[in-house]
Enzyme design. Structure first.
Site, PDB file in Angstrom:
ATOM      1  N   LEU A 242      -5.651  -5.106  -6.113  1.00  0.00           N
ATOM      2  CA  LEU A 242      -5.880  -4.494  -4.803  1.00  0.00           C
ATOM      3  C   LEU A 242      -6.832  -5.414  -4.037  1.00  0.00           C
ATOM      4  O   LEU A 242      -8.043  -5.213  -4.039  1.00  0.00           O
ATOM      5  CB  LEU A 242      -6.463  -3.089  -4.954  1.00  0.00           C
ATOM      6  N   HIS A 243      -6.261  -6.415  -3.394  1.00  0.00           N
ATOM      7  CA  HIS A 243      -7.067  -7.465  -2.770  1.00  0.00           C
ATOM      8  C   HIS A 243      -7.983  -6.925  -1.665  1.00  0.00           C
ATOM      9  O   HIS A 243      -9.206  -7.053  -1.724  1.00  0.00           O
ATOM     10  CB  HIS A 243      -6.154  -8.534  -2.139  1.00  0.00           C
TER      11      HIS A 243
END
Length: 313
Positions: A242-243
């Site tokens: 989940l950048h």
């Protein structure tokens, strides 16, 4: 303490969507002045639409969403449908948004806001290519010194590239824009792949979203189910990174992250390494430090924060 005023500049993207939700769920710490869309993961017509879909999902239809640049400064647009799907938010079926798109161009909104707010009180949070920010800086140089900080997702050092062997997607799409931003003199915090690849979804973490029993929890779980297939196959990892929520998590709990204040330059000439963030992690040059480049994170703490805040929506 008053909440921190931010502008989210984004190209949603499932992980961008989670970042927007996290910000809108945290009004004690964050005041979202506006969301500016840029072309990146998908074309601008979809990123501005997706931003509005996410604001409505959060129950925040009064959030102002602006459409910005539809192409990089000097190059053809490269997109990432292979990761995010044809719409950018593939997975569950999404209704079209009913909230309006603001008429003002995103770049004009950024300029106007920074001129209107007291100096050093607005943080820019780019989650995609840096086109809108760079164009604003070039068009209105007077706003540069008014920015409190830029906290962005982009680049890599130890993890090298995810769109080419040497480059991370956001920087690669518009390296000229990145060069302008990194050379601006504004304090910059970078969430590179080195950190975001540690923010991995696991079955337990996704189930925690799904078990919320809310529209937001169900949607986040479904988005994650969709886009993690790509990273699992590519990296052989347990889940997907989940950048972009790392940017917002840093604003809320900076102690979750650690890094080094170093020099970061952007490669714009080489065909082989175009878009590479040349990060002087080991400080082997005498180039002045221009960014706090993160290297590690507390992934468990990050997902606890995410679950806690998303449950509020």
């Amino acid at each position: 303490m008053a909440p921190r005023k931010i502008i989210i500049d984004t190209d949603p993207g499932q992980d961008d969507a989670v970042a927007i939700l996290l910000a809108l769920a945290s009004p004690e710490e964050i005041e979202v002045l506006g969301v500016t869309a840029v072309a990146g993961n998908v074309p601008l017509s979809l990123t501005q639409k997706n931003a509005r879909i996410v604001c409505e999902l959060a129950g925040k239809p009064d959030t102002k969403v602006f459409a910005g640049c539809d192409a990089p400064i000097a190059r053809k647009l490269v997109t990432a449908e292979h990761v995010h799907g044809k719409t950018g938010l593939d997975g569950p079926q999404m209704a079209d948004p009913t909230m309006p798109l603001q008429e003002q161009h995103a770049v004009d909104f950024i300029i106007e806001t920074l001129r209107a707010e007291p100096a050093g009180t607005v943080t820019l949070c780019p989650l995609g290519p840096l086109t809108n920010i760079a164009v604003a800086f070039e068009r209105a140089p007077d706003i540069v010194e008014k920015v409190q900080e830029i906290v962005l997702m982009g680049g890599a050092y130890f993890e090298v590239g995810n769109i080419t062997p040497a480059a991370e997607f956001n920087i690669y799409v518009d390296p000229e824009a990145a060069k302008i931003v990194f050379g601006s003199g504004v304090p910059i915090v970078v969430m590179p792949l080195d950190v975001t690849h540690k923010a991995l979804t696991t079955r337990d973490r996704v189930d925690a979203f799904r078990d919320m029993g809310s529209d937001v929890g169900t949607m986040v779980a479904a988005w994650t189910d969709f886009f993690e297939r790509f990273d699992k196959e590519k990296y052989g990892s347990e889940g997907a990174p989940l950048h972009d929520p790392c940017v917002i998590a840093y604003l809320i709990k900076p102690e979750l992250f650690s890094g080094r204040h170093i020099n970061v330059e952007i490669e714009t000439q080489s065909e082989l390494t175009l878009g590479m963030t040349v990060a002087d992690w080991w400080r082997v040059t005498d180039r002045s430090a221009n960014a706090l480049f993160m290297g590690d994170m507390d992934a468990a703490g990050f997902f606890e924060l995410l679950a806690d805040r998303l449950a509020r929506l």
